[in-house]
Design an enzyme around this catalytic site. Structure first.
Site, PDB file in Angstrom:
ATOM      1  N   ASP A   1      98.130 -14.915  11.328  1.00  0.00           N
ATOM      2  CA  ASP A   1      98.630 -15.349  10.355  1.00  0.00           C
ATOM      3  C   ASP A   1      99.871 -14.501  10.033  1.00  0.00           C
ATOM      4  O   ASP A   1     100.579 -14.315  10.928  1.00  0.00           O
ATOM      5  CB  ASP A   1      98.027 -15.428   8.755  1.00  0.00           C
ATOM      6  CG  ASP A   1      98.762 -16.921   7.459  1.00  0.00           C
ATOM      7  OD1 ASP A   1      98.982 -17.815   7.602  1.00  0.00           O
ATOM      8  OD2 ASP A   1      99.969 -15.477   7.267  1.00  0.00           O
TER       9      ASP A   1
ATOM     10  N   TYR B   1     108.602 -16.762   4.362  1.00  0.00           N
ATOM     11  CA  TYR B   1     109.091 -17.520   4.343  1.00  0.00           C
ATOM     12  C   TYR B   1     110.084 -18.137   4.842  1.00  0.00           C
ATOM     13  O   TYR B   1     110.790 -18.484   6.268  1.00  0.00           O
ATOM     14  CB  TYR B   1     107.921 -18.759   4.580  1.00  0.00           C
ATOM     15  CG  TYR B   1     106.436 -18.838   3.966  1.00  0.00           C
ATOM     16  CD1 TYR B   1     105.913 -19.752   5.102  1.00  0.00           C
ATOM     17  CD2 TYR B   1     105.972 -18.198   3.574  1.00  0.00           C
ATOM     18  CE1 TYR B   1     104.686 -20.055   5.585  1.00  0.00           C
ATOM     19  CE2 TYR B   1     104.101 -18.066   3.512  1.00  0.00           C
ATOM     20  CZ  TYR B   1     104.212 -18.745   4.277  1.00  0.00           C
ATOM     21  OH  TYR B   1     102.531 -19.099   4.211  1.00  0.00           O
TER      22      TYR B   1
ATOM     23  N   HIS C   1      90.676 -19.391   9.958  1.00  0.00           N
ATOM     24  CA  HIS C   1      92.127 -18.814   9.697  1.00  0.00           C
ATOM     25  C   HIS C   1      91.855 -17.839   9.453  1.00  0.00           C
ATOM     26  O   HIS C   1      92.765 -16.495   9.587  1.00  0.00           O
ATOM     27  CB  HIS C   1      92.894 -19.928   8.618  1.00  0.00           C
ATOM     28  CG  HIS C   1      94.422 -19.341   8.875  1.00  0.00           C
ATOM     29  ND1 HIS C   1      94.929 -19.370   9.616  1.00  0.00           N
ATOM     30  CD2 HIS C   1      94.931 -18.341   8.100  1.00  0.00           C
ATOM     31  CE1 HIS C   1      96.318 -19.016   9.046  1.00  0.00           C
ATOM     32  NE2 HIS C   1      96.386 -18.604   8.172  1.00  0.00           N
TER      33      HIS C   1
END
Length: 438
Positions: A223, A362, A414
């Site tokens: 990630d 982000y 993930h």
């Protein structure tokens, strides 16, 4: 008192709270064979590394239970699956346990079982776990978590990586382990200004490893941890021997014609192989139905942040949604992780009020340069079957020009280190084997 004096006083109070009672407990855990004992004494004095211990006030836990009890619930979804998001019955069951059965003190004990520290890098206090192996010639390794994760998702690999002989490995495959919390996550300080993008974090991690006395080391991540490891690979600081990732950045590896089709919503190019066509279809589905969370935090992290800071159930729903989407057991995170493990992570975000600050990475990444140079240092990749994007080796080689290891495994998603710690650890041993010194 001026605004600046108020801010300074607040920072001092925060540090005093975090460091209270830390030194004796942390050094008792560390013992004599610590990285601090190995590091240069003048460096330590200048760079100020503090032992750290988690001690959340009881009042904060009481406030959490009261907020959970006072939740105002929405109407249930109007479909029979999670196509509209987290299903009401599932979240109510989790929250009921959170309020009446979950014990944060056990989570504290998990963290406090490992040596933890704070150090200031580029103006921010950085929290990290640091465990040295008992085996000679262990390879220093820094592993970075992602979102919506934390150091909790990495704790199960500490034993297998630092003590491989107890987990089916060999002594020559041991690692010294550093697990930092990304700025704005967990117990690391929240940036007060802009600019803490993956590139800046990558530079901070190199400072951290060298501050701990490691002249040579390797880096790993999934990630955001993978994006930060990629940034370290591009920067290639002296002493970084190589990187391993279990999540590949789509923007850097998809061929231009395929990327164009994805952006425009056009059909896949006709000349794709069966494997490439499957990757294209999955990427298109993710962009159409699974990318909304990133679009929101990449453009409006502050707006979504009010709900995450004020409502523990809102925070839990936001995180549970991505756990359900990304674990190998799609839609059923409790089949991959225990309820306690899920709540350890969510509660950490709640107690540190980092739902908003963690989302800003982000925004920072969206505001940065979207052009990515190839990575020329040795790189390794493991593809877990539950990962969102699983490109073929030929695509990975578009960015990793010195790909020394590429493997596809048969289980795990993930959150690979969290879901499959033994398999994850075995992959890291194999991936970094060529980079070990005799």
């Amino acid at each position: 008192m001026t605004a600046e004096e108020t801010a300074n006083a607040s920072a001092l109070s925060r540090r005093a709270l975090l460091l209270n009672g830390a030194a004796v407990a942390a050094f008792a855990v560390l013992g004599p064979a610590t990285a601090l004992a190995q590091a240069d004494a003048t460096t330590l004095e200048a760079d100020d590394i503090h032992p750290f211990r988690v001690e959340i006030p009881a009042a904060a836990l009481l406030d959490l239970r009261q907020r959970l009890a006072a939740t105002r619930w929405p109407d249930p979804e109007t479909v029979d699956d999670h196509a509209q998001g987290v299903q009401l019955a599932k979240l109510q069951s989790l929250v009921r346990y959170w309020e009446t059965g979950y014990d944060w003190r056990k989570a504290e004990a998990k963290l406090n079982a490992f040596p933890q520290f704070l150090t200031n890098i580029d103006g921010l206090d950085i929290h990290f776990v640091h465990v040295r192996s008992r085996h000679a010639n262990a390879l220093p390794l820094i592993i970075t978590h992602g979102w919506p994760g934390s150091v909790f998702e990495l704790l199960k690999v500490v034993g297998p990586l630092t003590d491989p002989t107890a987990h089916g490995g060999n002594a020559v495959e041991a690692f010294h382990l550093v697990l930092p919390s990304i700025p704005g996550f967990g117990f690391s300080e929240k940036p007060k200004g802009t600019g803490w993008n993956p590139g800046r974090i990558a530079r901070a991690w190199d400072v951290l490893m060298k501050r701990l006395g490691y002249r040579e080391y390797v880096s790993q991540g999934g990630d955001w941890g993978a994006i930060i490891s990629d940034a370290m690979g591009r920067q290639a600081p002296p002493g970084l021997l190589g990187i391993h990732v279990n999540r590949i950045e789509r923007a850097t590896t998809i061929p231009p014609d395929i990327a164009k089709a994805l952006r425009s919503g056009d059909p896949a190019p006709a000349d794709l192989t069966v494997e490439e066509r499957a990757v294209f279809d999955e990427a298109m589905a993710f962009l159409n139905k699974g990318f909304g969370y990133a679009a929101i935090m990449g453009t409006r992290p502050q707006t979504i942040g009010y709900g995450l800071a004020d409502s523990p159930v809102g925070l839990a729903a936001w995180f549970y949604d991505k756990l359900a989407d990304w674990v190998f057991t799609r839609g059923e995170p409790e089949r991959a992780l225990s309820r306690d493990e899920i709540l350890d992570n969510i509660t950490l975000y709640w107690l540190t009020n980092t739902g908003t600050s963690s989302g800003r990475i982000y925004w920072e990444n969206s505001a940065g340069n979207s052009k990515f140079a190839p990575i020329a240092i040795p790189a390794a990749v493991t593809i877990f079957p539950g990962e969102v994007y699983r490109p073929p080796k030929s695509w990975a080689e578009r960015v990793y020009t010195k790909l020394i290891y590429y493997n596809r495994v048969d289980k795990g998603g993930h959150f690979a280190a969290w879901e499959e710690p033994e398999l994850f650890s075995a992959e890291l041993r194999a991936a970094f084997r060529p980079l070990r010194r005799p």
